[in-house]
Design an enzyme around this catalytic site. Structure first.
Site, PDB file in Angstrom:
ATOM      1  N   ALA A 125       0.850  -1.188   0.000  1.00  0.00           N
ATOM      2  CA  ALA A 125       0.000   0.000   0.000  1.00  0.00           C
ATOM      3  C   ALA A 125       0.883   1.235   0.000  1.00  0.00           C
ATOM      4  O   ALA A 125       1.971   1.233   0.588  1.00  0.00           O
ATOM      5  CB  ALA A 125      -0.918   0.011   1.218  1.00  0.00           C
ATOM      6  N   SER A 126       0.413   2.296  -0.667  1.00  0.00           N
ATOM      7  CA  SER A 126       1.173   3.541  -0.737  1.00  0.00           C
ATOM      8  C   SER A 126       0.201   4.706  -0.658  1.00  0.00           C
ATOM      9  O   SER A 126      -0.759   4.787  -1.427  1.00  0.00           O
ATOM     10  CB  SER A 126       1.968   3.609  -2.034  1.00  0.00           C
ATOM     11  N   ALA A 127       0.439   5.602   0.297  1.00  0.00           N
ATOM     12  CA  ALA A 127      -0.433   6.761   0.489  1.00  0.00           C
ATOM     13  C   ALA A 127       0.403   8.030   0.533  1.00  0.00           C
ATOM     14  O   ALA A 127       1.613   8.008   0.276  1.00  0.00           O
ATOM     15  CB  ALA A 127      -1.253   6.597   1.758  1.00  0.00           C
ATOM     16  N   SER A 128      -0.236   9.135   0.886  1.00  0.00           N
ATOM     17  CA  SER A 128       0.429  10.431   0.785  1.00  0.00           C
ATOM     18  C   SER A 128       1.536  10.618   1.804  1.00  0.00           C
ATOM     19  O   SER A 128       2.512  11.313   1.553  1.00  0.00           O
ATOM     20  CB  SER A 128      -0.601  11.550   0.958  1.00  0.00           C
ATOM     21  N   VAL A 132       3.439   0.898   3.045  1.00  0.00           N
ATOM     22  CA  VAL A 132       3.473  -0.290   3.900  1.00  0.00           C
ATOM     23  C   VAL A 132       4.099  -1.463   3.151  1.00  0.00           C
ATOM     24  O   VAL A 132       3.788  -1.700   1.975  1.00  0.00           O
ATOM     25  CB  VAL A 132       2.049  -0.672   4.364  1.00  0.00           C
ATOM     26  N   LYS A 146       5.188   0.035   8.359  1.00  0.00           N
ATOM     27  CA  LYS A 146       4.800   1.316   7.770  1.00  0.00           C
ATOM     28  C   LYS A 146       5.979   2.272   7.841  1.00  0.00           C
ATOM     29  O   LYS A 146       6.563   2.475   8.921  1.00  0.00           O
ATOM     30  CB  LYS A 146       3.598   1.895   8.518  1.00  0.00           C
ATOM     31  N   ASP A 281     -10.603   8.322   9.906  1.00  0.00           N
ATOM     32  CA  ASP A 281     -10.243   8.177   8.491  1.00  0.00           C
ATOM     33  C   ASP A 281     -10.802   6.844   7.992  1.00  0.00           C
ATOM     34  O   ASP A 281     -10.075   5.977   7.496  1.00  0.00           O
ATOM     35  CB  ASP A 281      -8.717   8.223   8.339  1.00  0.00           C
TER      36      ASP A 281
END
Length: 514
Positions: A125-128, A132, A146, A281
């Site tokens: 997973a990749s977010a702002s 992970v 993370k 969230d």
């Protein structure tokens, strides 16, 4: 670099025609036509909401996150903009494993494979703010790791300053600026985004939420492996679960979907009213479901908190709404100071009834919460109700819960599901359960104070009887009166102490039996 970022924002603003939001103000309307002539090369045929969404996506993840939060503030922006901003997706390309390796090596002071038994170089997973990776601790324990994005702190600090400048401009130019508090909204956003930059804080959030739901009856929270956590690295239990949005697959494996929807409502109200600490969230990527039908919570960077006053106010309003007691809703707003003290309560009550009455006795599929919220915000503006920035995250989470509930079971009756829980919680706060709970909490302090009571009361009485200088005869009379009454006071105090001790003993016995 700060000025280059500012120039990019100005360029993106002009490119997508967002200047119309600025020149639409009466003070600047005369400048609108000249600017349009100078910028003839751009294409502004798309709806303004779509252009705003595309602009935020091009400016980067922090602006995307702010747009997501802003989509819940339908008091600040028109409905067409809110609906479009709700489509923002925080999908960010992953950063290279070489940077991951550098961050982990610096954090642990040794190579990655000396810390982990194995480490998957491809992120899951990749977010702002972070991404992970799956790994295994020594002994083969499967974990999720993370890692904070390199340089993200600097980017966020610059963007927050720019957002605050834009909020100041809005507050200066808008006639509703004082009531809507845009700078406080930005400050609230900054507080939450900063909490995501320290993964030790996120680990602490995860740990606290896990303790709050320690029985794991409805919600599973991953365990934190503290010995491997760092400000830039969080290591937690690897969860095997399915995103809540994959309803067809959940049905296929035998999950009771209507129960799942009801459990989601109970989890939300438990977090808000029992704990005052809630996951803020709750998009489908962060809310998953185990094969046995229990929820699994992920990503604890943005958590909301409510103090006792906020919880009491919200519970009072929710219960009044559920009972259709709109006068109580109006009274709660006025008594809390959210509405002006001179608000005509009859008119306020009638306006609230007109908004809320049509939505009762209907399943979620027949209720447009967007329209309901819009009408509530319009009513708030009409009566001068001040927006409370500390509840921004709660508004966002409530919309998330409503959206998840609608996706899972469109026939879910939100009111019927929530009402019994709220009624019991309210009785625990202001009824006999609350009195007993407070009494039990105070008993340890009573046990310390009670033995000192006779001396303290006697000293206070002695001080109370002190008089200014007087004649010798008057002093003699006072002294004789004090001598005669001292024994009577001491006897009375002793009897009072015995009564208190006897009452405390009875209370302690009662609590031990219940």
């Amino acid at each position: 670099m700060h000025w280059l970022r500012l120039f990019k924002i100005i360029y993106v603003t002009l490119r997508f025609g967002l200047d119309e939001f600025i020149f639409g103000h009466t003070r600047l309307r005369l400048l609108r036509r000249p600017v349009q002539l100078l910028l003839f090369w751009r294409n502004t045929s798309r709806p303004r909401g779509e252009r705003l969404r595309l602009a935020l996506e091009s400016l980067g993840p922090i602006f995307v996150k702010f747009g997501q939060m802003l989509s819940t503030r339908r008091d600040l922006i028109p409905l067409d903009l809110a609906d479009e901003l709700a489509k923002l997706q925080d999908r960010v390309p992953a950063f290279d494993y070489a940077e991951v390796d550098t961050i982990l090596t610096q954090a642990y002071g040794k190579p990655v494979l000396e810390v982990f038994e194995s480490f998957d170089t491809v992120p899951v997973a990749s977010a702002s703010v972070a991404q992970v990776h799956f790994a295994q601790l020594p002994g083969g324990i499967p974990v999720a790791v993370k890692i904070l994005r390199p340089g993200i702190n600097t980017i966020i600090e610059k963007d927050i300053r720019l957002l605050d400048g834009a909020a100041w401009l809005l507050q200066t130019l808008s006639s509703d600026g004082k009531r809507l508090k845009p700078r406080e909204v930005v400050a609230e956003f900054a507080r939450h985004i900063h909490s995501e930059l320290d993964l030790m804080l996120e680990a602490a959030n995860c740990s606290l939420l896990g303790r709050n739901f320690a029985d794991k009856r409805l919600l599973i929270v991953p365990e934190v492996y503290w010995d491997w956590c760092h400000e830039q690295v969080m290591v937690m239990e690897r969860m095997t679960s399915t995103p809540v949005s994959q309803v067809a697959y959940l049905r296929e494996i035998g999950v009771d979907i209507p129960k799942l929807a009801r459990d989601g409502v109970e989890i939300f109200f438990t977090q808000v009213f029992r704990d005052g600490f809630f996951h803020a969230d709750m998009h489908p990527g962060n809310v998953q479901v185990a094969d046995d039908g229990r929820y699994v919570a992920l990503d604890f960077g943005i958590m909301g908190t409510l103090n006792d006053e906020d919880k009491q106010y919200l519970a009072r309003n929710f219960l009044a709404f559920f009972r259709r007691d709109y006068r109580e809703v109006a009274r709660a707003h006025i008594e809390s100071g959210w509405a002006p003290k001179d608000t005509p309560i009859d008119q306020f009550e009638t306006a609230i009834r007109a908004v809320c009455e049509p939505i009762f006795d209907k399943p979620l599929k027949e209720i447009s919460f967007g329209k309901v919220l819009l009408r509530l915000f319009q009513t708030s503006r009409r009566f001068g109700v001040e927006i409370q920035p500390q509840l921004t995250m709660l508004q966002k989470t409530l919309l998330n819960v409503e959206g998840l509930g609608r996706d899972l079971d469109s026939n879910l009756d939100l009111w019927t599901t929530a009402y019994p829980y709220l009624e019991r919680w309210m009785s625990e706060q202001i009824g006999w359960r609350s009195a007993l709970h407070n009494l039990k909490a105070e008993l340890p302090y009573w046990s310390k104070i009670l033995p000192q009571m006779p001396r303290l009361i006697h000293q206070q009485l002695e001080r109370g009887l002190q008089l200014p200088p007087a004649s010798a005869e008057l002093q003699r009379v006072i002294h004789e009166h004090q001598r005669q009454t001292r024994w009577l006071r001491l006897i009375s105090l002793t009897l009072l102490l015995l009564v208190l001790l006897q009452g405390s003993a009875l209370l302690l016995w009662w609590f031990s039996q219940h």
